[in-house]
Design an enzyme around this catalytic site. Sequence first.
Site, PDB file in Angstrom:
ATOM      1  CB  CYS A 188       5.572  -4.189   5.838  1.00 33.45           C
ATOM      2  SG  CYS A 188       5.780  -3.270   4.338  1.00 33.45           S
ATOM      3  CG  ASP A 202      10.127  -3.704  -5.524  1.00 34.52           C
ATOM      4  OD1 ASP A 202       9.275  -4.348  -6.157  1.00 34.52           O
ATOM      5  OD2 ASP A 202       9.853  -3.014  -4.537  1.00 34.52           O
ATOM      6  NE  ARG A 247       3.235  -1.697   0.848  1.00 33.70           N
ATOM      7  CZ  ARG A 247       3.818  -2.853   0.535  1.00 33.70           C
ATOM      8  NH1 ARG A 247       4.651  -3.401   1.382  1.00 33.70           N
ATOM      9  NH2 ARG A 247       3.538  -3.472  -0.606  1.00 33.70           N
ATOM     10  N   PRO A 248      -1.489   1.730   2.745  1.00 27.50           N
ATOM     11  CG  PRO A 248      -2.049   3.883   2.072  1.00 27.50           C
ATOM     12  CD  PRO A 248      -0.876   3.034   2.462  1.00 27.50           C
ATOM     13  CB  VAL A 249      -6.118  -1.193   0.921  1.00 25.68           C
ATOM     14  CG1 VAL A 249      -4.957  -2.167   1.029  1.00 25.68           C
ATOM     15  CG2 VAL A 249      -6.956  -1.151   2.192  1.00 25.68           C
ATOM     16  CG  ASP A 250      -6.205   5.239  -0.079  1.00 24.86           C
ATOM     17  OD1 ASP A 250      -5.189   4.547   0.087  1.00 24.86           O
ATOM     18  OD2 ASP A 250      -6.172   6.324  -0.679  1.00 24.86           O
ATOM     19  CE  LYS A 266       7.983 -10.592  -3.709  1.00 17.66           C
ATOM     20  NZ  LYS A 266       6.847  -9.803  -3.217  1.00 17.66           N
ATOM     21  CG  ASN A 267       6.219  -8.303  -6.673  1.00 21.26           C
ATOM     22  OD1 ASN A 267       6.062  -9.066  -5.718  1.00 21.26           O
ATOM     23  ND2 ASN A 267       6.984  -7.239  -6.616  1.00 21.26           N
ATOM     24  NE  ARG A 305       0.224  -3.263  -0.240  1.00 21.60           N
ATOM     25  CZ  ARG A 305      -0.743  -2.465   0.180  1.00 21.60           C
ATOM     26  NH1 ARG A 305      -1.043  -2.443   1.462  1.00 21.60           N
ATOM     27  NH2 ARG A 305      -1.393  -1.711  -0.655  1.00 21.60           N
ATOM     28  NE  ARG A 331       7.458 -11.804   2.428  1.00 22.84           N
ATOM     29  CZ  ARG A 331       6.831 -10.620   2.519  1.00 22.84           C
ATOM     30  NH1 ARG A 331       7.172  -9.751   3.430  1.00 22.84           N
ATOM     31  NH2 ARG A 331       5.867 -10.316   1.676  1.00 22.84           N
TER      32      ARG A 331
HETATM   33  C1  EPZ Z   1       3.612  -3.742  -5.418  1.00 15.93           C
HETATM   34  O1  EPZ Z   1       3.161  -3.410  -4.110  1.00 15.93           O
HETATM   35  C2  EPZ Z   1       4.750  -4.724  -5.218  1.00 15.93           C
HETATM   36  N1  EPZ Z   1       4.265  -5.910  -4.541  1.00 15.93           N
HETATM   37  C3  EPZ Z   1       5.862  -4.066  -4.397  1.00 15.93           C
HETATM   38  O2  EPZ Z   1       6.954  -4.993  -4.289  1.00 15.93           O
HETATM   39  C4  EPZ Z   1       6.354  -2.834  -5.150  1.00 15.93           C
HETATM   40  O3  EPZ Z   1       7.354  -2.189  -4.390  1.00 15.93           O
HETATM   41  C5  EPZ Z   1       5.164  -1.877  -5.367  1.00 15.93           C
HETATM   42  O4  EPZ Z   1       4.112  -2.571  -6.088  1.00 15.93           O
HETATM   43  C6  EPZ Z   1       5.552  -0.649  -6.171  1.00 15.93           C
HETATM   44  O5  EPZ Z   1       6.054  -1.034  -7.404  1.00 15.93           O
HETATM   45  C7  EPZ Z   1       3.584  -6.840  -5.266  1.00 15.93           C
HETATM   46  O6  EPZ Z   1       3.376  -6.699  -6.456  1.00 15.93           O
HETATM   47  C8  EPZ Z   1       3.127  -8.049  -4.510  1.00 15.93           C
HETATM   48  P1  EPZ Z   1       1.361   0.074  -4.758  1.00 15.93           P
HETATM   49  P2  EPZ Z   1       1.761  -2.600  -3.927  1.00 15.93           P
HETATM   50  O7  EPZ Z   1      -0.062  -0.175  -4.430  1.00 15.93           O
HETATM   51  O8  EPZ Z   1       0.802  -3.021  -4.982  1.00 15.93           O
HETATM   52  C9  EPZ Z   1       0.497   3.841  -2.012  1.00 15.93           C
HETATM   53  C10 EPZ Z   1       8.464  -6.371  -3.136  1.00 15.93           C
HETATM   54  O9  EPZ Z   1       9.443  -6.178  -2.404  1.00 15.93           O
HETATM   55  N2  EPZ Z   1      -0.869   3.317  -1.989  1.00 15.93           N
HETATM   56  O10 EPZ Z   1       1.747   0.342  -6.171  1.00 15.93           O
HETATM   57  O11 EPZ Z   1       1.357  -2.707  -2.518  1.00 15.93           O
HETATM   58  C11 EPZ Z   1       1.494   2.947  -1.301  1.00 15.93           C
HETATM   59  O12 EPZ Z   1       1.536   3.230   0.078  1.00 15.93           O
HETATM   60  C12 EPZ Z   1       7.236  -5.512  -2.975  1.00 15.93           C
HETATM   61  O13 EPZ Z   1       8.393  -7.261  -4.010  1.00 15.93           O
HETATM   62  C13 EPZ Z   1      -1.874   4.103  -1.447  1.00 15.93           C
HETATM   63  O14 EPZ Z   1      -1.640   5.216  -0.987  1.00 15.93           O
HETATM   64  O15 EPZ Z   1       2.260  -1.111  -4.222  1.00 15.93           O
HETATM   65  C14 EPZ Z   1       2.795   3.307  -1.997  1.00 15.93           C
HETATM   66  O16 EPZ Z   1       3.305   4.499  -1.443  1.00 15.93           O
HETATM   67  C15 EPZ Z   1       7.452  -4.399  -1.960  1.00 15.93           C
HETATM   68  N3  EPZ Z   1      -3.143   3.610  -1.426  1.00 15.93           N
HETATM   69  C16 EPZ Z   1       2.355   3.571  -3.446  1.00 15.93           C
HETATM   70  O17 EPZ Z   1       0.960   3.866  -3.373  1.00 15.93           O
HETATM   71  C17 EPZ Z   1      -3.455   2.369  -1.946  1.00 15.93           C
HETATM   72  O18 EPZ Z   1      -4.645   1.973  -1.918  1.00 15.93           O
HETATM   73  C18 EPZ Z   1       2.551   2.407  -4.382  1.00 15.93           C
HETATM   74  O19 EPZ Z   1       1.883   1.282  -3.819  1.00 15.93           O
HETATM   75  C19 EPZ Z   1      -2.419   1.587  -2.485  1.00 15.93           C
HETATM   76  C20 EPZ Z   1      -1.128   2.085  -2.502  1.00 15.93           C
END
Ligand code: EPZ
Length: 433
Positions: A117, A313, A122-125, A22-23, A93, A405
């Site tokens: 969620c 995960d 889940r920020p996007v900074d 999925k990811n 997301r 999902r």
């Molecule tokens: C991906 O989410 C996966 N989703 C998640 O799987 C997975 O848990 C996660 O990576 C970590 O491995 C997909 O690939 C679709 P991150 P993503 O950006 O990209 C923080 C599932 O169940 N962060 O690596 O959103 C964030 O809050 C899902 O399949 C910021 O601070 O994860 C988290 O604490 C759940 N600023 C950490 O970084 C940002 O701009 C890792 O997030 C982005 C993230």
Amino acid sequence: MDIFVIQGGSPLSGTVRTAGAKNSVLPILAASLLTEQPLALENVPDLSDVRTMLRILEMLGARVEHTGPNALEICTQPSAQPVAPWELVRKMRASFEVFGPLLGRRGRAEVSYPGGCSIGVRPVDAHIRGFEALGATIRTQEGYVVAEAPPGGLPGGEAYLATSSGSSVGATRNVMMAAALARGRSVLTCAACEPEVVDLANCLNAMGAKIHGAGAPTIEVEGVEALHGARHRVIPDRIEAGTFVVAGAITGGRVRVEGCRPEHLTALLDALYRSGVGIERGPDWIETQPRDLAERLRPTDITTQPYPGFPTDLQAQWMVLMALADGVSVITERIFPDRYMHLAELLRLGARIRRQETAAVVEGVRTLSGASIMASDLRASAALVLAGLVSKGQTQVHRVYHIDRGYERIEERLSQLGATIRRESVPGESQPA
Ligand code: EPZ
């Protein structure tokens, strides 16, 4: 709304085949926005998240043709407005990862700020900082993130993709997709190394991109004029495979997970070995060895970390396994510190777990007893199903739309392994809008 009704107590046995990741497929579908030529994909899992992403892409001008079981062809004309609406982005997301392709291909992107969620804010900074590093101007207005590239396209630049929890998987992929069509060279530092980043880079390179170093913390991207169509097979889902391996381990059965990549699961395999679970493995399969449940597992601590560390995960699934271990285990969540919604539900089954800030202290018990429990997020829901498989009596798992999902027909595949599990529709409980 649907629930799962599970009768626990029987060891699973048999063979299950891993579905596509999925990811990985979600960002790869978004990458179809980078070209007007068709992208043919194989090993596409049949998931509600995939259907959600396809709906968003169709709103952005994509035409989708299902060309066979778990196969499709997607072709996007840049006709539609490059706007991804809140109504769809809020559901998933990962849809924020259309941002990079829109910005890279059309010079403009307007995507709803994804909501949080049940696993965190889940920020996007890091995404936004990465796009600015490539030369985009970004603003937020009315809940949307809006970006413009300079006339002539993004110049490219050096993007630093670290967050307080380590590298960001999503930001690495999003920025890599925007950089693929930049005018110049880009360097992504502190990039995520997950297999789902590598799979996307391989697909982009098949489309004509020039990306080097994916899978390592520094990725170099030479921008190209245009990308063309390609054919790509999505990698197996390491989290789904890991979930089935834990299902075999927790029920003490012989479960063979085929079509997976064991090298993507070294952290889980190490933890299973430390806990005393018997495992055999081959190049594309993992098999749990039968175990008398009276021989309880050794308590085994894990800490979730970016790949190749223990995957966040699989944290909930590990908690269920340790809930029956012979002693106390400590589980520390470093990626999503609030990812413990499953903890309260496991207490209802008789587990003994207490939260200490970002850690959960799990005191193993001999048995769990079935009850009605509530799914909250995708991976926690799968863990609750595992708990039902090993609890005495009947367990009802509510809100199973979370599971649909990310797991293809999980109740059918678990039934094929000997589980007593069925899906029932319960009128009155609201399905998500
Ligand atoms: C991906 O989410 C996966 N989703 C998640 O799987 C997975 O848990 C996660 O990576 C970590 O491995 C997909 O690939 C679709 P991150 P993503 O950006 O990209 C923080 C599932 O169940 N962060 O690596 O959103 C964030 O809050 C899902 O399949 C910021 O601070 O994860 C988290 O604490 C759940 N600023 C950490 O970084 C940002 O701009 C890792 O997030 C982005 C993230």
